[in-house]
Structure formats: structure tokens, C-alpha cells
Design a protein around this motif. Structure first.
Motif, PDB file in Angstrom:
ATOM      1  N   THR A 186     126.662  43.248 111.019  1.00 11.97           N
ATOM      2  CA  THR A 186     125.898  42.000 111.139  1.00 11.97           C
ATOM      3  C   THR A 186     124.816  41.985 110.059  1.00 11.97           C
ATOM      4  O   THR A 186     124.262  43.035 109.710  1.00 11.97           O
ATOM      5  CB  THR A 186     125.243  41.849 112.527  1.00 11.97           C
ATOM      6  OG1 THR A 186     124.457  43.016 112.820  1.00 11.97           O
ATOM      7  CG2 THR A 186     126.294  41.635 113.601  1.00 11.97           C
ATOM      8  N   GLN A 187     124.559  40.788 109.538  1.00 14.29           N
ATOM      9  CA  GLN A 187     123.569  40.635 108.468  1.00 14.29           C
ATOM     10  C   GLN A 187     122.515  39.621 108.891  1.00 14.29           C
ATOM     11  O   GLN A 187     122.813  38.615 109.549  1.00 14.29           O
ATOM     12  CB  GLN A 187     124.233  40.149 107.177  1.00 14.29           C
ATOM     13  CG  GLN A 187     123.239  40.047 106.025  1.00 14.29           C
ATOM     14  CD  GLN A 187     123.672  39.057 104.958  1.00 14.29           C
ATOM     15  OE1 GLN A 187     124.363  38.090 105.266  1.00 14.29           O
ATOM     16  NE2 GLN A 187     123.284  39.298 103.730  1.00 14.29           N
ATOM     17  N   TYR A 188     121.273  39.877 108.461  1.00 11.94           N
ATOM     18  CA  TYR A 188     120.119  39.047 108.820  1.00 11.94           C
ATOM     19  C   TYR A 188     119.389  38.727 107.511  1.00 11.94           C
ATOM     20  O   TYR A 188     118.793  39.619 106.900  1.00 11.94           O
ATOM     21  CB  TYR A 188     119.206  39.801 109.790  1.00 11.94           C
ATOM     22  CG  TYR A 188     119.967  40.446 110.941  1.00 11.94           C
ATOM     23  CD1 TYR A 188     119.990  39.868 112.202  1.00 11.94           C
ATOM     24  CD2 TYR A 188     120.677  41.647 110.747  1.00 11.94           C
ATOM     25  CE1 TYR A 188     120.708  40.448 113.252  1.00 11.94           C
ATOM     26  CE2 TYR A 188     121.392  42.237 111.791  1.00 11.94           C
ATOM     27  CZ  TYR A 188     121.404  41.630 113.031  1.00 11.94           C
ATOM     28  OH  TYR A 188     122.115  42.210 114.055  1.00 11.94           O
ATOM     29  N   GLY A 189     119.443  37.447 107.088  1.00 14.24           N
ATOM     30  CA  GLY A 189     118.928  37.092 105.770  1.00 14.24           C
ATOM     31  C   GLY A 189     117.695  36.216 105.769  1.00 14.24           C
ATOM     32  O   GLY A 189     117.340  35.597 106.782  1.00 14.24           O
ATOM     33  N   HIS A 190     117.040  36.167 104.592  1.00 13.92           N
ATOM     34  CA  HIS A 190     115.863  35.339 104.302  1.00 13.92           C
ATOM     35  C   HIS A 190     114.621  35.798 105.068  1.00 13.92           C
ATOM     36  O   HIS A 190     113.744  34.993 105.375  1.00 13.92           O
ATOM     37  CB  HIS A 190     116.144  33.862 104.592  1.00 13.92           C
ATOM     38  CG  HIS A 190     117.373  33.333 103.943  1.00 13.92           C
ATOM     39  ND1 HIS A 190     117.654  33.496 102.609  1.00 13.92           N
ATOM     40  CD2 HIS A 190     118.439  32.646 104.471  1.00 13.92           C
ATOM     41  CE1 HIS A 190     118.816  32.930 102.325  1.00 13.92           C
ATOM     42  NE2 HIS A 190     119.321  32.413 103.437  1.00 13.92           N
ATOM     43  N   LEU A 191     114.544  37.080 105.398  1.00 12.20           N
ATOM     44  CA  LEU A 191     113.411  37.589 106.168  1.00 12.20           C
ATOM     45  C   LEU A 191     112.125  37.583 105.335  1.00 12.20           C
ATOM     46  O   LEU A 191     112.153  37.770 104.118  1.00 12.20           O
ATOM     47  CB  LEU A 191     113.701  39.015 106.643  1.00 12.20           C
ATOM     48  CG  LEU A 191     114.970  39.198 107.494  1.00 12.20           C
ATOM     49  CD1 LEU A 191     115.150  40.666 107.857  1.00 12.20           C
ATOM     50  CD2 LEU A 191     114.908  38.338 108.750  1.00 12.20           C
ATOM     51  N   SER A 192     111.011  37.391 106.017  1.00 13.68           N
ATOM     52  CA  SER A 192     109.712  37.456 105.327  1.00 13.68           C
ATOM     53  C   SER A 192     109.202  38.889 105.262  1.00 13.68           C
ATOM     54  O   SER A 192     108.428  39.239 104.367  1.00 13.68           O
ATOM     55  CB  SER A 192     108.693  36.568 106.043  1.00 13.68           C
ATOM     56  OG  SER A 192     108.510  36.975 107.386  1.00 13.68           O
ATOM     57  N   SER A 193     109.618  39.722 106.206  1.00 13.65           N
ATOM     58  CA  SER A 193     109.247  41.141 106.176  1.00 13.65           C
ATOM     59  C   SER A 193     110.279  41.945 106.955  1.00 13.65           C
ATOM     60  O   SER A 193     111.001  41.405 107.806  1.00 13.65           O
ATOM     61  CB  SER A 193     107.849  41.359 106.762  1.00 13.65           C
ATOM     62  OG  SER A 193     107.829  41.037 108.146  1.00 13.65           O
ATOM     63  N   LEU A 194     110.346  43.239 106.652  1.00 14.58           N
ATOM     64  CA  LEU A 194     111.312  44.143 107.288  1.00 14.58           C
ATOM     65  C   LEU A 194     110.579  45.158 108.151  1.00 14.58           C
ATOM     66  O   LEU A 194     109.473  45.584 107.819  1.00 14.58           O
ATOM     67  CB  LEU A 194     112.141  44.864 106.227  1.00 14.58           C
ATOM     68  CG  LEU A 194     112.838  43.997 105.167  1.00 14.58           C
ATOM     69  CD1 LEU A 194     113.593  44.885 104.188  1.00 14.58           C
ATOM     70  CD2 LEU A 194     113.772  42.991 105.816  1.00 14.58           C
ATOM     71  N   ARG A 195     111.227  45.586 109.240  1.00 14.43           N
ATOM     72  CA  ARG A 195     110.643  46.593 110.127  1.00 14.43           C
ATOM     73  C   ARG A 195     111.530  47.837 110.245  1.00 14.43           C
ATOM     74  O   ARG A 195     111.217  48.713 111.052  1.00 14.43           O
ATOM     75  CB  ARG A 195     110.430  45.985 111.522  1.00 14.43           C
ATOM     76  CG  ARG A 195     109.487  44.792 111.555  1.00 14.43           C
ATOM     77  CD  ARG A 195     108.061  45.208 111.257  1.00 14.43           C
ATOM     78  NE  ARG A 195     107.156  44.068 111.199  1.00 14.43           N
ATOM     79  CZ  ARG A 195     106.553  43.549 112.264  1.00 14.43           C
ATOM     80  NH1 ARG A 195     106.771  44.055 113.466  1.00 14.43           N
ATOM     81  NH2 ARG A 195     105.734  42.518 112.129  1.00 14.43           N
ATOM     82  N   VAL A 196     112.626  47.890 109.483  1.00 18.30           N
ATOM     83  CA  VAL A 196     113.550  49.028 109.555  1.00 18.30           C
ATOM     84  C   VAL A 196     113.878  49.491 108.144  1.00 18.30           C
ATOM     85  O   VAL A 196     113.583  48.804 107.166  1.00 18.30           O
ATOM     86  CB  VAL A 196     114.850  48.651 110.308  1.00 18.30           C
ATOM     87  CG1 VAL A 196     114.563  48.357 111.777  1.00 18.30           C
ATOM     88  CG2 VAL A 196     115.533  47.453 109.646  1.00 18.30           C
ATOM     89  N   SER A 197     114.541  50.646 108.051  1.00 18.97           N
ATOM     90  CA  SER A 197     114.936  51.200 106.758  1.00 18.97           C
ATOM     91  C   SER A 197     116.370  51.718 106.841  1.00 18.97           C
ATOM     92  O   SER A 197     116.927  51.909 107.940  1.00 18.97           O
ATOM     93  CB  SER A 197     113.986  52.323 106.345  1.00 18.97           C
ATOM     94  OG  SER A 197     113.948  53.332 107.353  1.00 18.97           O
TER      95      SER A 197
END
Length: 249
Positions: A186-197
Motif C-alpha cells: 500500500t502507498q500513501y502519497g502527498h504527505l506533509s510529514s512522515l512518522r516512519v522510516s
């Protein structure tokens, strides 16, 4: 005798004039009266002109006051309309955040710390659907589904898995890709910030970032994809995939 007669005649005329008007008006007095009348007429004319000018000035001031009042009223109406629009936007954003928080809370209660418990990645209305045709995309169609949410809305992992991509994804902007136990991604796009690596294990409902408008977008939203492989072009219907996991949409 002739001079006496003339004087008598003049005296009689004066007496007749006095008897008729009550006073004898000599030539000099008549001239003075004419001059005074002419001066009075001129004063009256000047006063009339002044009164007209004052009336015109008052009328112009009244018109200017009316125009200024209308302009002020229009500005007040515009300011009130802008305030209502801002309030509506703020209320919508607050409602979206509250829905997302409730959604995350329900997911946490049912699936936190487990490998099951699939869920929607974000609480929001569906915008552009899967396979919508357009020249905006290199494939000729939309490879995912868009959830219309304001910038800063919490985004959650739809299912448990391992993060295989976390960072800039070109036209996807900041994005996260998760590999799941069934071999799907699954992909999650156009995020303003990330919380995982990359390499991190996540559970269903775990917050992986915040929605935004990075990359190739026309407005804030979350672009969500389901793929057979981590790369572009291996997409499947993301909502159908979630339904196959028991998610009610």
C-alpha cells in the motif's frame, strides 16, 4: 406782479404735494432713495447666490456621505462573508480531525499491536476515484484513490507490515510504501510529514504521517494505492483490496 405769481404757484404746488403725501420730497431725497434701493437689490442678489452655493454644497456633502456609507456597508458585508468562510473552513478542518481521531481510536481498540485489523488510511470523503481517465497521469488513468482531507490530517497504516519506502517519491511528493504479509503493498502519497522510516514494522492504525499537498497535486488530499509490487504500474483497485480485508467502505 409776475414774480409774485410764480412764487405763489410754487408755494401752492408744494402745499398740494405736502397735503397729498404728508411730506415734500425734493429731488436730492428721491435720488438717495433710488441708490438705497439699488444697493438693497444687490445685497439681496448676493445673499441669494450665497444661499444657493450653500445649498449646493450641503447637497454635495450629503451625496458624498451616502456614497461613503454605502462603501462602508459593502466593506462590512464583505468582511462578515470572509469571516463566515474562514469559520466554515476551520469547522470543516476540525470535524475532519475529529473524525480521523475517532477513526484512529476505533482502529487502535480493535487492531493495535496485532497483524490484523485492516482499516481506511484516513477519514475523509473520496475525491478522484481509481482508474479515472485523464492525461494528467502518465498511465492515462488514476492509479489510486484520493481522500479529500485538509493538510495535517493524521494518516494511518491500512494494515500491518514493513515500511519499504519513506521519503520523496517524485510526483507523489512525500510518500510511504508498506509491504504486507500477503505480498501486497500500500502507498500513501502527498504527505506533509512522515512518522516512519524504511525497515520499520507498523501495525494497522499506526500513524505514519500527516496528509498534505506535496508533489503533483491540485489541492490537499491523501493519494492511496494498493500494488502487487512496490513500483509504479502494478496497481489494483485499492478500495476493492480493502474490502477484501473486511474494511467497510
Amino acid at each position: 406782479m409776475a414774480s409774485i405769481s410764480i412764487r405763489s404757484a410754487l408755494a401752492g404746488a408744494a402745499a398740494l404735494t405736502t397735503a397729498t403725501t404728508g411730506a415734500f420730497v425734493g429731488p436730492a431725497a428721491a435720488a438717495d432713495a433710488g441708490t438705497e434701493g439699488s444697493a438693497f437689490a444687490r445685497c439681496a442678489a448676493v445673499a441669494g447666490d450665497l444661499a444657493t452655493q450653500l445649498a449646493d454644497q450641503a447637497s454635495a456633502q450629503h451625496r458624498a456621505a451616502v456614497v461613503a456609507q454605502k462603501r462602508h456597508d459593502a466593506q462590512v458585508v464583505q468582511a462578515e462573508r470572509a469571516a463566515r468562510v474562514r469559520a466554515a473552513k476551520e469547522a470543516a478542518a476540525k470535524a475532519a480531525r475529529e473524525r480521523a481521531a475517532r477513526h484512529a481510536s476505533r482502529s487502535a481498540a480493535s487492531g493495535r499491536g496485532t497483524l490484523g485489523g485492516w482499516m481506511l488510511p484516513v477519514a475523509g470523503a473520496i475525491g478522484t476515484p481509481y482508474h479515472a481517465a485523464s492525461g494528467l497521469w502518465s498511465s492515462g488513468h488514476h492509479t489510486g484513490v484520493d481522500f479529500v482531507v485538509p493538510v495535517g490530517t493524521p494518516v494511518h497504516a491500512a494494515g500491518a507490515g514493513t515500511v519499504v519506502e519513506a521519503g520523496w517519491g517524485g510526483s507523489y511528493g512525500n510518500n510511504v510504501v508498506i509491504r504486507h504479509a500477503d505480498g501486497m503493498y500500500t502507498q500513501y502519497g502527498h504527505l506533509s510529514s512522515l512518522r516512519v522510516s524504511v525497515g520499520q514494522r507498523v501495525f494497522a492504525g499506526q500513524q505514519i504521517g500527516l496528509s498534505g499537498a506535496t508533489g503533483n497535486v491540485t489541492g490537499p488530499h491523501l493519494h492511496f494505492e494498493a500494488r502487487r509490487a512496490p513500483s509504479y504500474g502494478s496497481d489494483v483497485d485499492p478500495l476493492a483490496y480493502l474490502r477484501s480485508k473486511g474494511v467497510r467502505i
